[in-house]
Enzyme design. Structure first.
Site, PDB file in Angstrom:
ATOM      1  N   TYR A  91       0.863  -1.176   0.000  1.00 45.95           N
ATOM      2  CA  TYR A  91       0.000   0.000   0.000  1.00 45.95           C
ATOM      3  C   TYR A  91       0.906   1.235   0.000  1.00 45.95           C
ATOM      4  O   TYR A  91       1.392   1.669   1.042  1.00 45.95           O
ATOM      5  CB  TYR A  91      -0.882   0.043   1.246  1.00 45.95           C
ATOM      6  CG  TYR A  91      -2.004  -0.965   1.308  1.00 45.95           C
ATOM      7  CD1 TYR A  91      -2.352  -1.746   0.208  1.00 45.95           C
ATOM      8  CD2 TYR A  91      -2.746  -1.131   2.473  1.00 45.95           C
ATOM      9  CE1 TYR A  91      -3.383  -2.662   0.269  1.00 45.95           C
ATOM     10  CE2 TYR A  91      -3.788  -2.036   2.542  1.00 45.95           C
ATOM     11  CZ  TYR A  91      -4.108  -2.805   1.445  1.00 45.95           C
ATOM     12  OH  TYR A  91      -5.135  -3.709   1.525  1.00 45.95           O
ATOM     13  N   PHE A 142     -13.749  -3.592  -0.294  1.00 49.95           N
ATOM     14  CA  PHE A 142     -14.722  -2.929  -1.163  1.00 49.95           C
ATOM     15  C   PHE A 142     -16.136  -3.037  -0.599  1.00 49.95           C
ATOM     16  O   PHE A 142     -17.118  -3.065  -1.344  1.00 49.95           O
ATOM     17  CB  PHE A 142     -14.680  -3.488  -2.590  1.00 49.95           C
ATOM     18  CG  PHE A 142     -13.445  -3.097  -3.357  1.00 49.95           C
ATOM     19  CD1 PHE A 142     -12.627  -2.064  -2.922  1.00 49.95           C
ATOM     20  CD2 PHE A 142     -13.086  -3.766  -4.512  1.00 49.95           C
ATOM     21  CE1 PHE A 142     -11.495  -1.697  -3.631  1.00 49.95           C
ATOM     22  CE2 PHE A 142     -11.958  -3.414  -5.227  1.00 49.95           C
ATOM     23  CZ  PHE A 142     -11.162  -2.385  -4.779  1.00 49.95           C
ATOM     24  N   LEU A 171     -17.663  -0.762   0.813  1.00 46.60           N
ATOM     25  CA  LEU A 171     -18.328   0.522   0.575  1.00 46.60           C
ATOM     26  C   LEU A 171     -18.427   0.847  -0.911  1.00 46.60           C
ATOM     27  O   LEU A 171     -18.567   2.003  -1.299  1.00 46.60           O
ATOM     28  CB  LEU A 171     -17.585   1.649   1.310  1.00 46.60           C
ATOM     29  CG  LEU A 171     -17.481   1.502   2.821  1.00 46.60           C
ATOM     30  CD1 LEU A 171     -16.934   2.773   3.437  1.00 46.60           C
ATOM     31  CD2 LEU A 171     -18.820   1.142   3.432  1.00 46.60           C
ATOM     32  N   GLY A 172     -18.346  -0.194  -1.743  1.00 46.92           N
ATOM     33  CA  GLY A 172     -18.570   0.025  -3.165  1.00 46.92           C
ATOM     34  C   GLY A 172     -17.338   0.347  -3.956  1.00 46.92           C
ATOM     35  O   GLY A 172     -17.443   0.866  -5.062  1.00 46.92           O
ATOM     36  N   GLY A 173     -16.148   0.068  -3.442  1.00 46.86           N
ATOM     37  CA  GLY A 173     -14.925   0.318  -4.198  1.00 46.86           C
ATOM     38  C   GLY A 173     -14.871  -0.551  -5.445  1.00 46.86           C
ATOM     39  O   GLY A 173     -15.728  -1.400  -5.685  1.00 46.86           O
ATOM     40  N   THR A 198     -17.842   0.289  -8.107  1.00 44.51           N
ATOM     41  CA  THR A 198     -19.233   0.012  -7.767  1.00 44.51           C
ATOM     42  C   THR A 198     -19.776   1.205  -6.990  1.00 44.51           C
ATOM     43  O   THR A 198     -19.258   1.549  -5.935  1.00 44.51           O
ATOM     44  CB  THR A 198     -19.357  -1.261  -6.902  1.00 44.51           C
ATOM     45  OG1 THR A 198     -18.816  -2.367  -7.629  1.00 44.51           O
ATOM     46  CG2 THR A 198     -20.813  -1.537  -6.570  1.00 44.51           C
ATOM     47  N   LEU A 207     -22.533   3.097  -4.725  1.00 44.86           N
ATOM     48  CA  LEU A 207     -23.609   2.776  -3.788  1.00 44.86           C
ATOM     49  C   LEU A 207     -24.821   3.670  -4.057  1.00 44.86           C
ATOM     50  O   LEU A 207     -25.153   4.562  -3.280  1.00 44.86           O
ATOM     51  CB  LEU A 207     -23.126   2.962  -2.354  1.00 44.86           C
ATOM     52  CG  LEU A 207     -22.063   1.980  -1.854  1.00 44.86           C
ATOM     53  CD1 LEU A 207     -21.669   2.316  -0.425  1.00 44.86           C
ATOM     54  CD2 LEU A 207     -22.568   0.558  -1.931  1.00 44.86           C
TER      55      LEU A 207
END
Length: 307
Positions: free
Chosen positions: A81, A232, A234-236, A239, A241
């Protein structure tokens, strides 16, 4: 020398933390030995975006410290990261070292990432020790609390055997360099293969209210007492939300769709430990407040099971 830092425990009575009269995310016995709240913090965004402006060290350090102040006792990171200017492990060390004794820091090894940000290969078995040692050095510790073997890329790992690589991590665990082991981006078969070699404390796969493809493995982990830590959530990964029923539930509770997504995962399975990541103090406060959001049966039915 790093200065000592005092962080309140999750039940300290702070307005932003869980108290005896306020609903909270609950806890999970990680590997049957370590109790952690089921709402933690992901460090992937701390270094800043690869193609965006340079990361802000002071802001990232403040976010990591605030996450612990708000009750996060599980932090997810990795040596891979990083952005052109910052590395997540370095930022966590600056923010939290010496680490509070009740904070568990988990990392991942497997992907090899070059200085352009490209994940160009997976580490061979003979390269994994070096990856573990890099995380030890970056974080400034003698033992890593938990290490996941990350398989494949975002689209899911191929179904090839992982036993040879996982056995390397199991041997490092026996040496005392790792306390607990996990796997990431795996199939049920790969999890079974890993468990035949050494105990698996956690699985980290893609899963969320709008992407429930991994539902069977979530339930398998719950039955086995294995933590399931969605990425993901939270929609990473492109995608959004914005689904209609998700918005209905958020409006019903006066919450954001991100808070509902976090709360949905906590309600979906007792094995789920949410690890939302952010580099924003405002978003962090929002995410951690989701641990107090309680969804009822009507909410869960409206959101449904998909996959």
């Amino acid at each position: 020398m790093a200065s000592s830092k005092i962080f309140p425990t999750p039940d300290s009575g702070s307005p932003s933390t869980t108290t005896g009269t306020t609903p909270g995310p609950g806890v999970f016995e990680l590997g049957g030995t370590v109790t952690i709240p089921r709402l933690g913090f992901g460090a992937m965004q701390l270094p800043g975006r690869w193609s965006g402006p340079a990361g802000d060290t002071a802001k990232a350090v403040a976010v990591a410290r605030r996450a612990v102040e708000l009750g996060a006792r599980y932090i997810d990171t990795a040596a891979f990261y990083f952005s052109p200017t910052h590395r997540a492990n370095d930022l966590l060390r600056e923010a939290l070292f010496p680490y509070p004794p009740d904070v568990t820091i988990a990392t991942k090894v497997g992907p090899l990432r070059d200085e352009t940000g490209e994940m160009y290969a997976e580490a061979r078995p003979d390269q994994l020790r070096g990856e573990v040692e890099r995380n030890l050095e970056d974080l400034g510790v003698d033992t890593l609390d938990l290490v996941h073997l990350r398989v494949g890329r975002l689209g899911g790992g191929a179904a090839e055997p992982i036993g040879e690589r996982f056995a390397v991590l199991a041997a490092l665990r026996e040496e005392g360099l790792i306390r607990q082991l996990g796997v990431s981006n795996v199939t049920s078969g790969q999890l079974a293969e890993a468990r035949s070699i050494a105990p698996v404390a956690a699985v980290q796969n893609r899963f969320g209210v709008l992407d429930q493809t991994d539902a069977a493995l979530v339930d398998e982990c719950a039955d086995a007492g294995i933590a399931y830590m969605p990425f993901f959530a939270l929609g990473g990964g492109h995608t959004d939300l914005c689904e209609q029923n998700l918005r209905k539930v958020s409006e019903r509770h006066g919450a954001t769709v991100h808070q509902v997504a976090i709360a949905w995962g906590l309600a979906r399975s007792p094995s789920i430990v949410q690890i939302p990541g952010t580099a924003s103090l405002a978003h962090l406060e929002e995410n951690m407040a989701a641990g107090r959001l309680v969804l009822d049966e009507d909410d869960m039915a409206l959101l449904g099971r998909r996959g």
